[in-house]
Design a protein around this motif. Structure first.
Motif, PDB file in Angstrom:
ATOM      1  N   THR A  71       0.842  -1.199   0.000  1.00  0.00           N
ATOM      2  CA  THR A  71       0.000   0.000   0.000  1.00  0.00           C
ATOM      3  C   THR A  71       0.877   1.250   0.000  1.00  0.00           C
ATOM      4  OG1 THR A  71      -0.124   0.023   2.420  1.00  0.00           O
ATOM      5  CG2 THR A  71      -1.844  -1.173   1.247  1.00  0.00           C
ATOM      6  N   PRO A  72       0.455   2.321  -0.691  1.00  0.00           N
ATOM      7  CA  PRO A  72       1.293   3.525  -0.793  1.00  0.00           C
ATOM      8  C   PRO A  72       1.653   4.164   0.539  1.00  0.00           C
ATOM      9  CG  PRO A  72      -0.421   3.576  -2.463  1.00  0.00           C
ATOM     10  CD  PRO A  72      -0.736   2.415  -1.567  1.00  0.00           C
ATOM     11  N   ASP A  73       0.771   4.034   1.550  1.00  0.00           N
ATOM     12  CA  ASP A  73       1.068   4.649   2.843  1.00  0.00           C
ATOM     13  C   ASP A  73       1.614   3.652   3.849  1.00  0.00           C
ATOM     14  OD1 ASP A  73      -1.168   3.170   3.455  1.00  0.00           O
ATOM     15  OD2 ASP A  73      -2.264   4.814   4.404  1.00  0.00           O
ATOM     16  N   GLY A  74       1.906   2.446   3.398  1.00  0.00           N
ATOM     17  CA  GLY A  74       2.439   1.432   4.294  1.00  0.00           C
ATOM     18  C   GLY A  74       1.413   0.811   5.223  1.00  0.00           C
ATOM     19  N   GLY A  75       0.159   1.157   5.050  1.00  0.00           N
ATOM     20  CA  GLY A  75      -0.878   0.615   5.928  1.00  0.00           C
ATOM     21  C   GLY A  75      -0.723   1.049   7.365  1.00  0.00           C
ATOM     22  N   ALA A  76      -0.143   2.247   7.568  1.00  0.00           N
ATOM     23  CA  ALA A  76       0.160   2.708   8.923  1.00  0.00           C
ATOM     24  C   ALA A  76      -1.092   2.935   9.770  1.00  0.00           C
ATOM     25  CB  ALA A  76       0.983   3.990   8.861  1.00  0.00           C
ATOM     26  N   GLY A  77      -2.245   3.087   9.138  1.00  0.00           N
ATOM     27  CA  GLY A  77      -3.464   3.330   9.889  1.00  0.00           C
ATOM     28  C   GLY A  77      -4.168   2.088  10.382  1.00  0.00           C
ATOM     29  N   ALA A  78      -3.602   0.897  10.116  1.00  0.00           N
ATOM     30  CA  ALA A  78      -4.234  -0.347  10.564  1.00  0.00           C
ATOM     31  C   ALA A  78      -4.247  -0.418  12.084  1.00  0.00           C
ATOM     32  CB  ALA A  78      -3.482  -1.544   9.990  1.00  0.00           C
ATOM     33  N   ASN A  79      -5.207  -1.159  12.628  1.00  0.00           N
ATOM     34  CA  ASN A  79      -5.291  -1.271  14.079  1.00  0.00           C
ATOM     35  C   ASN A  79      -4.190  -2.178  14.615  1.00  0.00           C
ATOM     36  OD1 ASN A  79      -6.172  -4.039  14.054  1.00  0.00           O
ATOM     37  ND2 ASN A  79      -8.279  -3.358  13.711  1.00  0.00           N
ATOM     38  N   VAL A  80      -4.064  -2.226  15.933  1.00  0.00           N
ATOM     39  CA  VAL A  80      -2.931  -2.908  16.546  1.00  0.00           C
ATOM     40  C   VAL A  80      -2.967  -4.417  16.302  1.00  0.00           C
ATOM     41  CG1 VAL A  80      -4.058  -3.144  18.802  1.00  0.00           C
ATOM     42  CG2 VAL A  80      -1.550  -3.092  18.657  1.00  0.00           C
ATOM     43  N   VAL A  81      -4.154  -5.001  16.233  1.00  0.00           N
ATOM     44  CA  VAL A  81      -4.240  -6.444  16.006  1.00  0.00           C
ATOM     45  C   VAL A  81      -3.750  -6.783  14.594  1.00  0.00           C
ATOM     46  CG1 VAL A  81      -5.767  -8.430  15.861  1.00  0.00           C
ATOM     47  CG2 VAL A  81      -6.101  -6.722  17.663  1.00  0.00           C
ATOM     48  N   ALA A  82      -4.290  -6.092  13.593  1.00  0.00           N
ATOM     49  CA  ALA A  82      -3.875  -6.341  12.212  1.00  0.00           C
ATOM     50  C   ALA A  82      -2.385  -6.072  12.032  1.00  0.00           C
ATOM     51  CB  ALA A  82      -4.692  -5.471  11.261  1.00  0.00           C
ATOM     52  N   SER A  83      -1.898  -5.018  12.662  1.00  0.00           N
ATOM     53  CA  SER A  83      -0.484  -4.676  12.523  1.00  0.00           C
ATOM     54  C   SER A  83       0.420  -5.725  13.166  1.00  0.00           C
ATOM     55  CB  SER A  83      -0.216  -3.302  13.153  1.00  0.00           C
ATOM     56  OG  SER A  83      -0.948  -2.288  12.491  1.00  0.00           O
ATOM     57  N   THR A  84      -0.018  -6.295  14.281  1.00  0.00           N
ATOM     58  CA  THR A  84       0.778  -7.311  14.955  1.00  0.00           C
ATOM     59  C   THR A  84       0.827  -8.605  14.155  1.00  0.00           C
ATOM     60  OG1 THR A  84       0.204  -6.356  17.107  1.00  0.00           O
ATOM     61  CG2 THR A  84       1.060  -8.606  17.098  1.00  0.00           C
ATOM     62  N   VAL A  85      -0.314  -9.012  13.621  1.00  0.00           N
ATOM     63  CA  VAL A  85      -0.343 -10.213  12.771  1.00  0.00           C
ATOM     64  C   VAL A  85       0.573 -10.015  11.566  1.00  0.00           C
ATOM     65  CG1 VAL A  85      -1.796 -11.626  11.283  1.00  0.00           C
ATOM     66  CG2 VAL A  85      -2.624 -10.923  13.537  1.00  0.00           C
ATOM     67  N   ARG A  86       0.488  -8.843  10.968  1.00  0.00           N
ATOM     68  CA  ARG A  86       1.325  -8.514   9.815  1.00  0.00           C
ATOM     69  C   ARG A  86       2.804  -8.560  10.201  1.00  0.00           C
ATOM     70  NH1 ARG A  86       0.191  -2.647   8.372  1.00  0.00           N
ATOM     71  NH2 ARG A  86      -1.700  -3.447   7.409  1.00  0.00           N
ATOM     72  N   ALA A  87       3.157  -7.971  11.337  1.00  0.00           N
ATOM     73  CA  ALA A  87       4.556  -7.927  11.765  1.00  0.00           C
ATOM     74  C   ALA A  87       5.114  -9.324  11.989  1.00  0.00           C
ATOM     75  CB  ALA A  87       4.683  -7.094  13.039  1.00  0.00           C
ATOM     76  N   THR A  88       4.325 -10.190  12.598  1.00  0.00           N
ATOM     77  CA  THR A  88       4.788 -11.557  12.840  1.00  0.00           C
ATOM     78  C   THR A  88       5.022 -12.291  11.531  1.00  0.00           C
ATOM     79  OG1 THR A  88       3.522 -11.560  14.908  1.00  0.00           O
ATOM     80  CG2 THR A  88       4.275 -13.680  14.073  1.00  0.00           C
ATOM     81  N   ARG A  89       4.124 -12.114  10.583  1.00  0.00           N
ATOM     82  CA  ARG A  89       4.307 -12.732   9.265  1.00  0.00           C
ATOM     83  C   ARG A  89       5.570 -12.211   8.591  1.00  0.00           C
ATOM     84  NH1 ARG A  89       0.046 -10.975   7.063  1.00  0.00           N
ATOM     85  NH2 ARG A  89       0.897  -9.398   5.662  1.00  0.00           N
ATOM     86  N   HIS A  90       5.804 -10.918   8.691  1.00  0.00           N
ATOM     87  CA  HIS A  90       6.985 -10.332   8.059  1.00  0.00           C
ATOM     88  C   HIS A  90       8.279 -10.820   8.700  1.00  0.00           C
ATOM     89  CE1 HIS A  90       4.369  -6.751   6.521  1.00  0.00           C
ATOM     90  NE2 HIS A  90       4.271  -7.821   5.761  1.00  0.00           N
ATOM     91  N   LEU A  91       8.281 -11.023   9.999  1.00  0.00           N
ATOM     92  CA  LEU A  91       9.462 -11.566  10.656  1.00  0.00           C
ATOM     93  C   LEU A  91       9.804 -12.944  10.109  1.00  0.00           C
ATOM     94  CD1 LEU A  91       8.779 -10.528  14.353  1.00  0.00           C
ATOM     95  CD2 LEU A  91      10.726  -9.794  12.975  1.00  0.00           C
ATOM     96  N   ARG A  92       8.798 -13.750   9.885  1.00  0.00           N
ATOM     97  CA  ARG A  92       9.051 -15.104   9.370  1.00  0.00           C
ATOM     98  C   ARG A  92       9.516 -15.053   7.919  1.00  0.00           C
ATOM     99  NH1 ARG A  92       4.280 -17.248  13.211  1.00  0.00           N
ATOM    100  NH2 ARG A  92       5.678 -17.754  14.952  1.00  0.00           N
ATOM    101  N   GLU A  93       9.021 -14.097   7.153  1.00  0.00           N
ATOM    102  CA  GLU A  93       9.513 -13.925   5.787  1.00  0.00           C
ATOM    103  C   GLU A  93      10.984 -13.511   5.785  1.00  0.00           C
ATOM    104  OE1 GLU A  93       6.841 -11.110   4.047  1.00  0.00           O
ATOM    105  OE2 GLU A  93       5.202 -12.555   3.828  1.00  0.00           O
ATOM    106  N   LEU A  94      11.359 -12.646   6.716  1.00  0.00           N
ATOM    107  CA  LEU A  94      12.762 -12.245   6.833  1.00  0.00           C
ATOM    108  C   LEU A  94      13.644 -13.448   7.130  1.00  0.00           C
ATOM    109  CD1 LEU A  94      12.247  -8.952   8.832  1.00  0.00           C
ATOM    110  CD2 LEU A  94      13.588  -9.094   6.721  1.00  0.00           C
ATOM    111  N   LEU A  95      13.235 -14.269   8.100  1.00  0.00           N
ATOM    112  CA  LEU A  95      14.052 -15.419   8.445  1.00  0.00           C
ATOM    113  C   LEU A  95      14.166 -16.400   7.283  1.00  0.00           C
ATOM    114  CD1 LEU A  95      15.719 -16.793  10.625  1.00  0.00           C
ATOM    115  CD2 LEU A  95      13.636 -17.911  11.434  1.00  0.00           C
ATOM    116  N   LYS A  96      13.059 -16.657   6.604  1.00  0.00           N
ATOM    117  CA  LYS A  96      13.112 -17.557   5.443  1.00  0.00           C
ATOM    118  C   LYS A  96      14.065 -17.045   4.373  1.00  0.00           C
ATOM    119  CE  LYS A  96       8.439 -19.525   5.756  1.00  0.00           C
ATOM    120  NZ  LYS A  96       7.109 -19.613   5.096  1.00  0.00           N
ATOM    121  N   SER A  97      14.201 -15.742   4.273  1.00  0.00           N
ATOM    122  CA  SER A  97      15.089 -15.162   3.261  1.00  0.00           C
ATOM    123  C   SER A  97      16.562 -15.237   3.656  1.00  0.00           C
ATOM    124  CB  SER A  97      14.708 -13.698   3.003  1.00  0.00           C
ATOM    125  OG  SER A  97      15.186 -12.848   4.036  1.00  0.00           O
ATOM    126  N   GLY A  98      16.838 -15.650   4.904  1.00  0.00           N
ATOM    127  CA  GLY A  98      18.213 -15.762   5.376  1.00  0.00           C
ATOM    128  C   GLY A  98      18.623 -14.705   6.375  1.00  0.00           C
TER     129      GLY A  98
END
Length: 392
Positions: A71-98
């Motif tokens: 999203t162009p604004d980074g989805g910064a307006g998402a609520n804390v639950v959605a943002s936390t789920v997103r952050a956890t998914r992104h952490l796992r993507e980072l680890l999978k990438s090395g």
């Protein structure tokens, strides 16, 4: 319980050498106790790596795990639950990438701090080690003045109180904003924002607690303001000049280019983001590549960071940053060494960053030699280990 890993090509990360017919031993604390070639010693457990290329896990010192790169604004307006789920998914993507260790550079709702606390308690698995920053520090109306995303300060005293509060709440790094940026509509890279006096207070308070200070600084005079304030790393630094390089060399200031963040715009964002945003990014790309490589050739220590979470800059692209460094003149080892510099910047290089005895066995196993072709780091199905335990 000790584990011996055998039948591999071993890249320790200390130089460009890749040892064939190699083995290494990891103890029950997850640290390397011995490495070598030829006949492997006995251990409680043996793992045959089938001729794969072992390389240290990568350090990404500039991420935004709570943002949405689609999203162009980074989805910064998402609520804390959605943002936390997103952050956890992104952490796992980072680890999978090395990527086995990150420094966050601004996270909505202080989610990174909460996740780091869970990680320390053993409640968060299969993610990189996190150095959290919480919300970044911006002036009113500045580049970092976004919903739920930062600390807005407008004087040295406000900065002092905000930094102390952030560290009390668990911030292990501090992120400042010295200039405008690509993703905000009403400023430009050469607009100075936080003052030198405001940033100097942040540096003083952070260093009292042995914290590392990163600073978003794309143009001038903001880059110079940040260096004079004593920050530990300049983030982006697209228009860094020789006067600034002189001072960086004198002070030992690191530079995190985040080339891939700008590279992603013309490749993926055409017709999907506002025209002003695309123009800012595309206009800067050639200049930033030239200026960053000039700083590198003069001896400024370069670190590996991607600004992951910004527009079309997702959490799998750390290895592409290495490719872009090589395409701009670094050798594969020089590009990889930016990851080692990240461990040094973060003051954790005594236990992380390279595969030496006494350090944690955070590593990946690749099909090809990354010192021959840095694109080997981009392998999608690589095996990734933390402290000698396979995660993916």
């Amino acid at each position: 319980m000790s584990t011996v890993f055998t039948n591999c090509h071993f890249f320790a990360g200390t130089n460009a050498t890749v040892q064939a017919d190699a083995w290494f031993v990891v103890d029950d604390a997850g640290k390397l106790t011995a490495t070598g070639t030829g006949v492997a010693p006995a251990a409680d457990t043996a793992v045959d790596l089938q001729g794969g290329y072992v390389a240290p896990g990568l350090f990404n010192v500039h991420t935004h795990i709570s943002l949405d790169p689609q999203t162009p604004d980074g989805g910064a307006g998402a609520n804390v639950v959605a943002s936390t789920v997103r952050a956890t998914r992104h952490l796992r993507e980072l680890l999978k990438s090395g990527v086995t260790y990150i420094r966050e550079c601004g996270c909505t709702y202080d989610i990174d701090i909460a996740l780091r606390q869970m990680q320390k308690a053993g409640q968060l698995k299969q993610v990189p080690t996190i150095m959290p920053a919480g919300g970044l520090f911006s002036m009113t109306g500045g580049h970092g003045d976004v919903p739920h995303g930062g600390n807005v300060v407008d004087s040295p005293d406000e900065m002092r109180k905000a930094v102390r509060t952030a560290m009390k709440n668990g911030a292990e790094a501090i992120k400042l904003v010295a200039t405008g940026g690509v993703m905000t509509p009403n400023d430009f890279m050469n607009d100075p924002q936080l003052s030198t006096a405001e940033m100097a207070v942040a540096v003083t308070e952070a260093h009292h607690k042995h914290r590392v200070v990163a600073c978003h600084a794309e143009g001038n005079p903001g880059i110079m303001n940040a260096i004079k304030a004593g920050v530990d790393s300049i983030e982006h630094g697209f228009y860094v000049n020789d006067d600034e390089i002189d001072l960086m060399l004198a002070q030992g200031t690191y530079l995190t280019p985040t080339i891939v963040a700008d590279w992603a715009f013309p490749k993926y964002a055409q017709g999907k983001v506002p025209a002003w945003m695309l123009k800012k990014a595309t206009d800067a790309y050639d200049d930033l590549c030239h200026n960053i490589m000039h700083a590198f050739k003069r001896g400024v220590p370069i670190t590996l960071g991607t600004d992951a979470g910004t527009v079309f800059n997702d959490f799998t692209m750390t290895p592409i940053e290495l490719q872009l460094m090589v395409e701009n003149g670094m050798s594969p080892f020089e590009a990889f060494n930016t990851s080692v510099n990240g461990a040094k910047l973060m003051h954790v290089d005594d236990e992380y960053g390279t595969l030496e005895t006494g350090k944690y066995a955070d590593f990946m196993v690749l099909d090809a030699d990354p010192m021959q072709d840095v694109k080997a780091f981009q392998q999608a199905d690589k095996a990734v280990y933390l402290k000698g335990q396979r995660q993916y």
